[in-house]
Enzyme design. Sequence first.
Site, PDB file in Angstrom:
ATOM      1  CB  SER A   1      -2.671  19.492   8.728  1.00 34.64           C
ATOM      2  OG  SER A   1      -2.010  18.283   8.559  1.00 34.64           O
ATOM      3  CB  SER A   2      -5.393  14.840   8.532  1.00 34.86           C
ATOM      4  OG  SER A   2      -4.700  14.945   7.307  1.00 34.86           O
ATOM      5  CB  CYS A   3       0.226  15.437   9.179  1.00 35.78           C
ATOM      6  SG  CYS A   3       0.662  17.065   9.705  1.00 35.78           S
TER       7      CYS A   3
ATOM      8  CE1 TYR B   1       2.037  22.724   8.791  1.00 34.83           C
ATOM      9  CE2 TYR B   1       0.828  20.673   9.047  1.00 34.83           C
ATOM     10  CZ  TYR B   1       0.844  22.016   8.736  1.00 34.83           C
ATOM     11  OH  TYR B   1      -0.312  22.636   8.371  1.00 34.83           O
TER      12      TYR B   1
ATOM     13  CE  LYS C   1      -0.383  24.138  11.463  1.00 30.41           C
ATOM     14  NZ  LYS C   1      -1.074  25.446  11.513  1.00 30.41           N
TER      15      LYS C   1
ATOM     16  CG  HIS D   1       0.225  19.164   0.051  1.00 30.84           C
ATOM     17  ND1 HIS D   1       0.127  20.447   0.538  1.00 30.84           N
ATOM     18  CD2 HIS D   1       0.650  18.403   1.074  1.00 30.84           C
ATOM     19  CE1 HIS D   1       0.478  20.445   1.815  1.00 30.84           C
ATOM     20  NE2 HIS D   1       0.798  19.214   2.167  1.00 30.84           N
TER      21      HIS D   1
END
Length: 310
Positions: free
Chosen positions: A109-111, A138, A142, A181
């Site tokens: 994910s972009s986080c 998270y 990732k 979300h």
Amino acid sequence: MYSLSGKRVWVAGHRGMVGSAIVRRLASEGCEVLTASRGDADLRNQAETTAWIEKNRPDAVFLAAAKVGGILANDTYPADFLYDNLMIEANIIHGAHKAGVEKLMFLGSSCIYPKFAPQPITEDALLTGPLEPTNAWYAIAKIAGIKLCDAYRKQHGADFISGMPTNLYGPGDNFDLNSSHVMPALIRKAHEAKCAGAPSIAVWGTGTPRREFLHVDDCADACIHLMKNHSAPGHVNIGSGEDVTILELTQMVCDAVGFTGAIEHDLTKPDGTPRKLMSADRLRTMGWAPRIDLRDGIAAVYRWFLDNKA
Ligand code: GDP
């Protein structure tokens, strides 16, 4: 080029929003899709995961299994978000290597990017600064998944790749207001306010953060494109390359739902990172672009919500 035709393709996490979109998209690839239900194997358990892979012998794997959630869930259950995701990805990546899987794609994910990464965020911004604290647990898991793929590529020559989708939305999303979300939350809030004749809905935070959104069917299409055409260390951003403010998104959702009341702000809830727009250049140069416009996508998800909300 890697052909999926005639291959045994395991979609790990097939019940999730991304996994189920990949399963739908694979229907046109002429492959055999394998899925493991929770009863078949708890993917956090190494013995069960390894045994399932050895028995089912996939040729290719989409690793879309993960514990996911919105800003509040991430902040409330840090141990679950870190431990579950580390275990799932380590078990599947190691098991895939041991079983001789030809190709694996890990999804994140972009986080993963630093909170204050220059925007739009290019792939090389990874690990250049501190993470956004609300989803750091998270994100750390990732980032470890990307590095696992790179490590097995470097040490063993495994063809394992990584794709980092932006904020996704689509059918099958989580509409629970405490763990979802922003997009499904707003759809539900606007719908319930409309039905109740309520004067307003409450948006978390200031509404000024900017977020990028991609329909999950576009994401699945990008994943298959990368699986077939890409083989390199590191990761590739999967996004639309465009972002909107949370307030703009709220207005779009209200338009789609037909809610005409006021928008209020719940300032007891966090804003999270101020902006999270990924550069889509790398994927575009590989010949892929999204097809689903944001307003059309929101309208489609609202129809899905109406059909499935029970
Ligand atoms: P993030 O992208 O990791 O921050 O995750 P979210 O999708 O949960 O939140 C995105 C942004 O939307 C944040 O600034 C939230 O504060 C904001 N937001 C506004 N209303 C809501 C809501 O009802 N639910 C959620 N999850 N976020 C909301």
